[in-house]
Design an enzyme around this catalytic site. Structure first.
Site, PDB file in Angstrom:
ATOM      1  N   TRP A 180      40.493 130.307 -21.698  1.00 37.28           N
ATOM      2  CA  TRP A 180      40.579 130.222 -20.098  1.00 37.28           C
ATOM      3  C   TRP A 180      39.346 129.495 -19.575  1.00 37.28           C
ATOM      4  O   TRP A 180      40.015 128.090 -18.689  1.00 37.28           O
ATOM      5  CB  TRP A 180      40.552 131.585 -19.679  1.00 37.28           C
ATOM      6  CG  TRP A 180      40.905 131.029 -18.001  1.00 37.28           C
ATOM      7  CD1 TRP A 180      42.445 131.118 -17.360  1.00 37.28           C
ATOM      8  CD2 TRP A 180      40.261 130.954 -16.835  1.00 37.28           C
ATOM      9  NE1 TRP A 180      42.276 130.966 -15.857  1.00 37.28           N
ATOM     10  CE2 TRP A 180      41.192 131.203 -15.959  1.00 37.28           C
ATOM     11  CE3 TRP A 180      38.557 131.339 -16.683  1.00 37.28           C
ATOM     12  CZ2 TRP A 180      40.389 131.625 -14.260  1.00 37.28           C
ATOM     13  CZ3 TRP A 180      38.421 131.580 -14.917  1.00 37.28           C
ATOM     14  CH2 TRP A 180      39.078 131.551 -14.726  1.00 37.28           C
ATOM     15  N   HIS A 181      38.136 129.409 -20.023  1.00 36.65           N
ATOM     16  CA  HIS A 181      36.923 128.202 -18.744  1.00 36.65           C
ATOM     17  C   HIS A 181      37.194 127.121 -18.900  1.00 36.65           C
ATOM     18  O   HIS A 181      37.108 126.559 -18.327  1.00 36.65           O
ATOM     19  CB  HIS A 181      35.812 129.437 -19.367  1.00 36.65           C
ATOM     20  CG  HIS A 181      35.538 130.001 -18.573  1.00 36.65           C
ATOM     21  ND1 HIS A 181      35.856 131.822 -19.151  1.00 36.65           N
ATOM     22  CD2 HIS A 181      34.899 130.347 -17.332  1.00 36.65           C
ATOM     23  CE1 HIS A 181      34.831 132.692 -18.188  1.00 36.65           C
ATOM     24  NE2 HIS A 181      35.241 132.185 -17.348  1.00 36.65           N
ATOM     25  N   GLY A 182      37.871 126.700 -20.561  1.00 35.31           N
ATOM     26  CA  GLY A 182      37.503 125.332 -20.357  1.00 35.31           C
ATOM     27  C   GLY A 182      38.426 124.560 -21.821  1.00 35.31           C
ATOM     28  O   GLY A 182      38.549 125.356 -22.535  1.00 35.31           O
ATOM     29  N   PHE A 240      37.000 125.072 -13.400  1.00 34.82           N
ATOM     30  CA  PHE A 240      37.988 125.265 -14.221  1.00 34.82           C
ATOM     31  C   PHE A 240      38.958 125.769 -13.797  1.00 34.82           C
ATOM     32  O   PHE A 240      40.087 126.458 -13.994  1.00 34.82           O
ATOM     33  CB  PHE A 240      37.665 126.957 -14.923  1.00 34.82           C
ATOM     34  CG  PHE A 240      35.956 126.923 -15.414  1.00 34.82           C
ATOM     35  CD1 PHE A 240      35.879 125.914 -16.346  1.00 34.82           C
ATOM     36  CD2 PHE A 240      34.698 127.916 -15.268  1.00 34.82           C
ATOM     37  CE1 PHE A 240      34.184 125.715 -17.127  1.00 34.82           C
ATOM     38  CE2 PHE A 240      33.618 127.140 -15.436  1.00 34.82           C
ATOM     39  CZ  PHE A 240      33.473 126.234 -16.978  1.00 34.82           C
TER      40      PHE A 240
END
Lengths: 474, 344
Positions: free
Chosen positions: A320-322, A474
């Site tokens: 999800w972060h990247g 993000f």
């Protein structure tokens, strides 16, 4: 419009004055707040407002239709359609190139074209909010919003739009129904949060980055001590950068008499990894727990399924972060730590806990907190490094002693400031100290001096080249 | 009106805190970090501000604290007459902050180091290096400066320090005087706010006597006006704020045309142009990179020189200018390239 940019320092007072002194009715206030939030979003990219509007409309009407039927299949179809749309949108705009180049390409040998896709600001955050709304309404855990406008304000309210905190419908809906009267306490508390966030971000986090960046730019040029100092500096940077942003968001929202949830509770004072995740980016970790871990956990029975659910949650949380394998590695690292923590407690606890109890509690506390901080630092290496080569070189420097120049004394000094803040905040969280009550109980002139002192620190000590918030990417 | 009276008192307290903070910041800076006044002169023809004739400009940031000397024209280095002394070879260096030597003390810019190295090498001529670097300026400015000033020095060699300024976020239309950010106060809302502020009565008095303002002004000496971020033109940020592929290619071509104009003029007068750039600095600009390499092979009077820049040659990650080691590396590379041409 970053919260500390000159544009925002014009935008905020303007919106504040118009909201409180020009628009008096609830409907007009909320319409104005919605318009202001869209202007705020469009200050980055006018075109991308289409996605925000599309997501808002689709999920709002999915719930409206869901309310009109009791047919479980229709309700399930609406829920499924909403999830497919939201995850599809997130996947397309955030992960398309990643899946093509880092997954499909290596697996098939195909050389895919690079898609010219813009990552819309805040998409990861508002997608999670709309998803939680639809899911909560499906399970009837929350009431739907009365109007499209109210729902759109919930999604787009500008303090939390770009990087959270991720709010839940049940946290925001009651506040929207009954707009509060603005009091002096709201302004004082809001201003205090905002100033604290500014100091954290501009004075401390950006200064930490001066010592973290060189280590990640060229780890081979640094010895073991400098590598640890650089990584610890990054731990401080990301904590104060993101919690500073969250504090500013909470403060700004309070100026409009809305309460946003706390996003950080002294995470580096956690005594174990599970506690760390209850204290770090709380709005995300609780979202992952409720909407990812819980369904995954329900897929199968038994302790083994629990371990897998924990790991998959953290794996996907990392992603999800990247769109980069380094973020996946970071998530997986924490997933592994959480599994190990559970295994040590549940399966092996009876062997070591009696012996550990012989160690005095303060000693245990300090040691366990130091261990959690060190483990968090190791995780940050993957989070910060551009690629695995850099990450492993940093780790090699950290764990294989290499002589080198002593790290800058500023790093321990800044870490001392960070931990002093944490210890103070920890006391406040434990209920020993009511910070808000203390602030409001102070004589007026003392508050003025405190605000002025914070502003002086910001004016004098902000590095000239302030960086954007880390979590904006993000 | 859903506003409690206590809210007005609180707003008053915030306003008072703001005024107190400005006074406090002035007092703290005055007591602990006094800022010297710096006067810059706007040069209409070149569309930029230059710090002319200062014996001591203190440039202080978090990773350095150095003092500059600027000559009568506003550049670093000694005043030199235009007329070239007999037996002297002149090297004119054009560029932005790297050439100016932002963050580097007097005597340690690569122009000064190069002059010392060549004069110590017992070559056929004496050498004078004329530094025409001005922070934050694009190639369009360097071309103009070469035509207005550089030529007058009768240079044997012109070094053009190729930086990202001019390719990424500064281009010809921004270079026009009225749009030049340093002069107009910037573009967008911030620019409007600054313009309004500048017309505020008492602004000049307040600013001239303000340490805070002096601190802010000084940050512009080294920072220039662009930020010079290569990621703005390529990579993830490109989609957000960078130019379209067509515009990106056009900017590269425009950059090369300006460079060619300088090089052709130098060639016509019998001189040599050295295009100096940091290795891989232009990797995001493949057209420029490959063209410079092609010129190096095909044009005897144009040389392309790349300097390897490792992180230890950079001032700090937050301010990626060359430090003393970086300047030394550039001077050594240039001396290595030029010395054989002037052998006895």
């Amino acid at each position: 419009m970053l919260f500390y940019s000159p544009e925002f320092l014009v935008f905020l007072p303007l919106v504040f004055i118009l909201y409180w002194w020009v628009f008096s009715e609830r409907a007009s206030k909320l319409t104005f707040l919605l318009a202001a939030s869209y202007v705020f979003y469009m200050s980055w990219s006018p075109k991308l407002i289409v996605l925000l509007l599309g997501s808002t409309l689709i999920d709002y009407f999915a719930v409206v239709w869901m309310q009109r039927t009791e047919d479980p299949w229709k309700r399930r179809a609406l829920l499924g359609a909403s999830i497919v749309f939201n995850i599809g949108m997130l996947s397309t705009f955030k992960y398309a190139n990643f899946f093509l180049h880092d997954v499909a390409g290596p697996l098939t040998g195909w050389v895919p074209p690079h898609l010219d896709i813009v990552l819309p600001l805040g998409i990861s955050f508002y997608t999670f909010e709309t998803l939680s709304y639809v899911v909560d309404c499906y399970y009837k855990k929350t009431k739907p919003f009365d109007t499209l406008r109210d729902y759109a304000v919930f999604i787009s309210f500008f303090p939390h739009l770009i990087a959270g905190p991720i709010i839940r419908p049940r946290q925001f809906l009651p506040q929207l129904k009954e707009l509060r009267t603005l009091t002096g306490a709201d302004i004082h508390v809001g201003a205090a949060w905002f100033l604290m966030g500014l100091v954290k971000k501009l004075v401390i986090a950006d200064r930490f980055s001066l010592y973290a960046d060189p280590v990640f730019a060229d780890p081979a040029a640094h010895g073991t001590l400098a590598a640890w100092a650089g990584v610890a500096a990054y731990a401080g940077q990301i904590y104060f950068d993101f919690s500073g942003y969250s504090d500013m968001a909470i403060g700004i929202a309070r100026l409009f008499c809305f309460d946003l949830p706390l996003n950080f509770r002294t995470p580096y004072l956690s005594r174990n990894v599970a506690e760390f995740w209850k204290r770090w980016h709380i709005s995300l970790s609780s979202w992952l727990r409720d909407y990812l871990y819980a369904p995954l956990r329900g897929l199968a029975e038994g302790e083994w399924a629990n371990y897998m659910a924990v790991f998959m949650t953290m794996f996907l949380g990392g992603l999800w972060h990247g769109a980069n394998w380094t973020f996946v590695a970071w998530g997986s690292f924490h997933g592994g730590l959480l599994m190990a923590h559970r295994f040590l407690n549940v399966e092996l606890g009876r062997f070591w806990k009696p012996a550990a109890a012989l160690v005095p509690l303060p000693v245990r506390d300090v040691l366990s907190r130091a261990l959690v901080f060190a483990l968090a630092c190791v995780g940050w290496v993957f989070f910060r490094a551009q690629d695995f080569g850099t990450a492993f070189e940093v780790l090699r420097r950290m764990f294989h002693y290499t002589a080198g120049a002593a790290p800058a004394l500023a790093v321990p000094a800044l870490l001392a400031v960070m931990f002093a803040y944490d210890v103070t905040a920890f006391r406040a969280e434990s209920g020993d100290w009511d910070l808000e009550g203390t602030l409001l109980g102070l004589p007026s002139w003392t508050r003025v001096v405190l605000y002025a002192a914070a502003l002086v620190v910001i004016l004098v000590y902000t590095p000239m080249d302030a960086r954007p918030f880390i979590y904006f990417q993000f | 009106m859903p506003v409690d009276r206590s809210a007005l008192k609180a707003l008053g307290a915030l306003a008072a805190a703001g005024v107190l903070a400005l006074a406090g910041a002035e007092a703290v800076l005055g007591a602990f970090y006094p800022q010297e006044r710096m006067s810059s002169a706007y040069v209409d023809r070149w569309g930029t501000r230059l710090y002319i004739g200062h014996a001591n400009i203190r440039h202080r940031r978090y990773h350095f604290d150095v003092t500059y000397h600027t000559n009568a024209l506003g550049f670093r280095g000694p005043d030199r007459p235009f007329e070239k002394p007999a037996g002297t070879a002149r090297i004119v260096v054009l560029g932005a902050s790297f050439v100016f030597g932002s963050g580097v003390a007097n005597g340690l810019t690569y122009g000064e180091l190069l002059e010392a190295k060549l004069n110590a090498a017992n070559l056929a001529k004496r050498f004078e290096v004329v530094n025409l670097g001005a922070p934050g300026t694009p190639l369009a400015f360097h071309e103009l400066l070469y035509r207005d000033l550089g030529r007058k020095y009768s240079p044997d060699v012109v070094v053009v320090h190729a930086q990202l300024n001019g390719v990424t976020d500064l281009n010809a239309h921004q270079f026009a005087r009225q749009d030049y950010p340093m002069e107009s106060g910037g573009t967008g809302w911030a620019g409007v706010a600054r313009t309004v502020l500048r017309n505020f009565p008492g602004y000049a008095f307040l600013c001239e006597n303000s340490h805070l303002w002096a601190l802010k002004r000084k940050s512009m000496v080294g920072r220039g006006v662009t930020g010079g971020n290569p990621a703005a033109a390529t990579g993830p940020a490109a989609a957000k704020e960078g130019p379209s592929p067509e515009e990106f290619a056009a900017r590269q071509r425009g950059y090369l045309e300006r460079l060619d104009a300088i090089a052709s003029d130098v060639c016509a007068s019998g001189g040599t142009t050295v295009v100096l750039r940091a290795k891989d600095h232009f990797a995001p600009f493949p057209l420029i990179d490959s063209t410079l390499d092609a010129w190096d092979r095909a044009r005897p009077c144009v040389r392309s020189l790349e300097v390897s820049v490792t992180p230890d040659l950079i001032i700090a990650a937050g301010d990626p200018h060359w430090n003393e080691k970086g300047q030394e590396a550039a001077a050594s590379a240039l001396a290595g390239l030029l010395a054989p041409r002037f052998k006895r």
